[in-house]
Motif scaffolding. Structure first.
Motif, PDB file in Angstrom:
ATOM      1  N   THR A   7       0.832  -1.204   0.000  1.00 24.26           N
ATOM      2  CA  THR A   7       0.000   0.000   0.000  1.00 24.26           C
ATOM      3  C   THR A   7       0.871   1.260   0.000  1.00 24.26           C
ATOM      4  O   THR A   7       0.444   2.297  -0.512  1.00 24.26           O
ATOM      5  CB  THR A   7      -0.961   0.019   1.201  1.00 24.26           C
ATOM      6  N   ILE A   8       2.071   1.165   0.520  1.00 24.85           N
ATOM      7  CA  ILE A   8       3.005   2.294   0.495  1.00 24.85           C
ATOM      8  C   ILE A   8       3.423   2.572  -0.947  1.00 24.85           C
ATOM      9  O   ILE A   8       3.443   3.722  -1.393  1.00 24.85           O
ATOM     10  CB  ILE A   8       4.237   2.003   1.371  1.00 24.85           C
ATOM     11  N   GLU A   9       3.751   1.513  -1.683  1.00 21.29           N
ATOM     12  CA  GLU A   9       4.125   1.660  -3.089  1.00 21.29           C
ATOM     13  C   GLU A   9       2.944   2.193  -3.903  1.00 21.29           C
ATOM     14  O   GLU A   9       3.111   3.049  -4.779  1.00 21.29           O
ATOM     15  CB  GLU A   9       4.616   0.329  -3.652  1.00 21.29           C
ATOM     16  N   LEU A  10       1.770   1.717  -3.589  1.00 24.33           N
ATOM     17  CA  LEU A  10       0.565   2.177  -4.278  1.00 24.33           C
ATOM     18  C   LEU A  10       0.331   3.669  -4.033  1.00 24.33           C
ATOM     19  O   LEU A  10      -0.007   4.418  -4.955  1.00 24.33           O
ATOM     20  CB  LEU A  10      -0.636   1.356  -3.807  1.00 24.33           C
ATOM     21  N   LYS A  11       0.543   4.106  -2.799  1.00 30.07           N
ATOM     22  CA  LYS A  11       0.391   5.528  -2.465  1.00 30.07           C
ATOM     23  C   LYS A  11       1.407   6.369  -3.226  1.00 30.07           C
ATOM     24  O   LYS A  11       1.076   7.441  -3.741  1.00 30.07           O
ATOM     25  CB  LYS A  11       0.547   5.736  -0.952  1.00 30.07           C
ATOM     26  N   ALA A  12       2.652   5.891  -3.314  1.00 28.79           N
ATOM     27  CA  ALA A  12       3.698   6.619  -4.042  1.00 28.79           C
ATOM     28  C   ALA A  12       3.313   6.780  -5.509  1.00 28.79           C
ATOM     29  O   ALA A  12       3.479   7.862  -6.090  1.00 28.79           O
ATOM     30  CB  ALA A  12       5.037   5.893  -3.914  1.00 28.79           C
ATOM     31  N   LEU A  13       2.802   5.717  -6.096  1.00 29.22           N
ATOM     32  CA  LEU A  13       2.348   5.777  -7.490  1.00 29.22           C
ATOM     33  C   LEU A  13       1.181   6.744  -7.658  1.00 29.22           C
ATOM     34  O   LEU A  13       1.140   7.530  -8.610  1.00 29.22           O
ATOM     35  CB  LEU A  13       1.922   4.382  -7.961  1.00 29.22           C
ATOM     36  N   GLU A  14       0.231   6.692  -6.759  1.00 26.93           N
ATOM     37  CA  GLU A  14      -0.937   7.572  -6.833  1.00 26.93           C
ATOM     38  C   GLU A  14      -0.530   9.038  -6.773  1.00 26.93           C
ATOM     39  O   GLU A  14      -0.984   9.859  -7.578  1.00 26.93           O
ATOM     40  CB  GLU A  14      -1.900   7.259  -5.684  1.00 26.93           C
ATOM     41  N   LEU A  15       0.336   9.373  -5.812  1.00 25.36           N
ATOM     42  CA  LEU A  15       0.741  10.772  -5.656  1.00 25.36           C
ATOM     43  C   LEU A  15       1.463  11.300  -6.896  1.00 25.36           C
ATOM     44  O   LEU A  15       1.213  12.423  -7.335  1.00 25.36           O
ATOM     45  CB  LEU A  15       1.638  10.921  -4.426  1.00 25.36           C
ATOM     46  N   LYS A  16       2.331  10.488  -7.460  1.00 26.97           N
ATOM     47  CA  LYS A  16       3.140  10.924  -8.598  1.00 26.97           C
ATOM     48  C   LYS A  16       2.387  10.796  -9.929  1.00 26.97           C
ATOM     49  O   LYS A  16       2.322  11.755 -10.699  1.00 26.97           O
ATOM     50  CB  LYS A  16       4.427  10.100  -8.647  1.00 26.97           C
ATOM     51  N   ASP A  17       1.853   9.625 -10.204  1.00 28.21           N
ATOM     52  CA  ASP A  17       1.309   9.336 -11.526  1.00 28.21           C
ATOM     53  C   ASP A  17      -0.158   9.719 -11.707  1.00 28.21           C
ATOM     54  O   ASP A  17      -0.595   9.947 -12.829  1.00 28.21           O
ATOM     55  CB  ASP A  17       1.501   7.860 -11.863  1.00 28.21           C
ATOM     56  N   ILE A  18      -0.911   9.792 -10.639  1.00 29.51           N
ATOM     57  CA  ILE A  18      -2.320  10.179 -10.732  1.00 29.51           C
ATOM     58  C   ILE A  18      -2.484  11.667 -10.385  1.00 29.51           C
ATOM     59  O   ILE A  18      -3.098  12.419 -11.125  1.00 29.51           O
ATOM     60  CB  ILE A  18      -3.217   9.315  -9.798  1.00 29.51           C
ATOM     61  N   ASN A  19      -1.895  12.076  -9.247  1.00 24.39           N
ATOM     62  CA  ASN A  19      -2.037  13.466  -8.804  1.00 24.39           C
ATOM     63  C   ASN A  19      -1.019  14.416  -9.435  1.00 24.39           C
ATOM     64  O   ASN A  19      -1.162  15.626  -9.307  1.00 24.39           O
ATOM     65  CB  ASN A  19      -1.932  13.554  -7.284  1.00 24.39           C
ATOM     66  N   ASN A  20       0.009  13.845 -10.068  1.00 26.29           N
ATOM     67  CA  ASN A  20       1.058  14.649 -10.725  1.00 26.29           C
ATOM     68  C   ASN A  20       1.790  15.600  -9.790  1.00 26.29           C
ATOM     69  O   ASN A  20       2.183  16.700 -10.194  1.00 26.29           O
ATOM     70  CB  ASN A  20       0.487  15.424 -11.921  1.00 26.29           C
ATOM     71  N   TYR A  37      11.494   8.157  -0.915  1.00 22.83           N
ATOM     72  CA  TYR A  37      10.313   8.195  -1.773  1.00 22.83           C
ATOM     73  C   TYR A  37      10.641   7.671  -3.165  1.00 22.83           C
ATOM     74  O   TYR A  37       9.919   6.848  -3.720  1.00 22.83           O
ATOM     75  CB  TYR A  37       9.729   9.614  -1.859  1.00 22.83           C
ATOM     76  N   ASN A  38      11.739   8.156  -3.742  1.00 19.60           N
ATOM     77  CA  ASN A  38      12.127   7.715  -5.082  1.00 19.60           C
ATOM     78  C   ASN A  38      12.414   6.222  -5.137  1.00 19.60           C
ATOM     79  O   ASN A  38      12.086   5.560  -6.124  1.00 19.60           O
ATOM     80  CB  ASN A  38      13.320   8.523  -5.596  1.00 19.60           C
ATOM     81  N   ASN A  39      13.023   5.681  -4.079  1.00 23.60           N
ATOM     82  CA  ASN A  39      13.258   4.233  -4.024  1.00 23.60           C
ATOM     83  C   ASN A  39      11.944   3.460  -4.031  1.00 23.60           C
ATOM     84  O   ASN A  39      11.797   2.468  -4.750  1.00 23.60           O
ATOM     85  CB  ASN A  39      14.082   3.861  -2.785  1.00 23.60           C
ATOM     86  N   ILE A  40      10.986   3.916  -3.239  1.00 20.61           N
ATOM     87  CA  ILE A  40       9.677   3.256  -3.171  1.00 20.61           C
ATOM     88  C   ILE A  40       8.984   3.335  -4.531  1.00 20.61           C
ATOM     89  O   ILE A  40       8.458   2.337  -5.037  1.00 20.61           O
ATOM     90  CB  ILE A  40       8.802   3.900  -2.066  1.00 20.61           C
ATOM     91  N   LEU A  41       8.994   4.525  -5.139  1.00 22.60           N
ATOM     92  CA  LEU A  41       8.350   4.727  -6.441  1.00 22.60           C
ATOM     93  C   LEU A  41       8.991   3.853  -7.516  1.00 22.60           C
ATOM     94  O   LEU A  41       8.285   3.183  -8.279  1.00 22.60           O
ATOM     95  CB  LEU A  41       8.429   6.200  -6.841  1.00 22.60           C
ATOM     96  N   ASN A  42      10.309   3.835  -7.567  1.00 21.32           N
ATOM     97  CA  ASN A  42      11.009   3.029  -8.576  1.00 21.32           C
ATOM     98  C   ASN A  42      10.759   1.535  -8.386  1.00 21.32           C
ATOM     99  O   ASN A  42      10.580   0.805  -9.367  1.00 21.32           O
ATOM    100  CB  ASN A  42      12.503   3.338  -8.566  1.00 21.32           C
ATOM    101  N   ASN A  43      10.733   1.073  -7.139  1.00 23.19           N
ATOM    102  CA  ASN A  43      10.425  -0.339  -6.865  1.00 23.19           C
ATOM    103  C   ASN A  43       9.012  -0.681  -7.320  1.00 23.19           C
ATOM    104  O   ASN A  43       8.778  -1.741  -7.911  1.00 23.19           O
ATOM    105  CB  ASN A  43      10.593  -0.662  -5.382  1.00 23.19           C
TER     106      ASN A  43
END
Length: 115
Positions: A7-20, A37-43
């Motif tokens: 869910t942490i990775e999902l949140k990172a994706l949502e903030l960056k890729d959905i909310n921009n 944050y970048n490590n989580i997003l990249n993973n």
């Protein structure tokens, strides 16, 4: 084969890729530093890409940031003045005794905690 996304990775994706949001804002919202944050997003992105290429199922695992161990910056100290033993995150807090406010402290090794 199954790919597990936290869910942490999902949140990172949502903030960056959905909310921009930019990386700094994402890290602030998640209350972590930008590098983490970048490590989580990249993973997360690597896991999703692998799942798409392999045709694998993606499952979401519930994990909170507070559940993850943060052992690399939490350190035990002993005050050389009053003897108080305490633990702090040395990257976020001043290294001084919380009791007498002295900056004369002993590290793990100096105080004999790391034996």
């Amino acid at each position: 084969m199954k790919v597990e996304l936290t869910t942490i990775e999902l949140k990172a994706l949502e903030l960056k890729d959905i909310n921009n949001f930019n990386d700094k804002k994402c890290a602030n919202i998640m209350d972590i530093d930008i590098k983490e944050y970048n490590n989580i997003l990249n993973n997360a992105r690597a896991k999703i890409t692998k799942a798409l290429i392999d045709g694998a199922e993606i499952s979401i695992i519930e994990i909170n940031l507070n559940d993850e161990p943060k052992c690399n910056t939490l350190c035990k100290f002993r005050c050389a003045v009053c003897g108080q033993i305490y633990e702090i995150d040395y990257t976020k807090e001043d290294i001084k005794c919380p009791l007498c406010l002295s900056s004369k402290i002993m590290t793990n090794e100096e105080a004999g905690f790391s034996k």
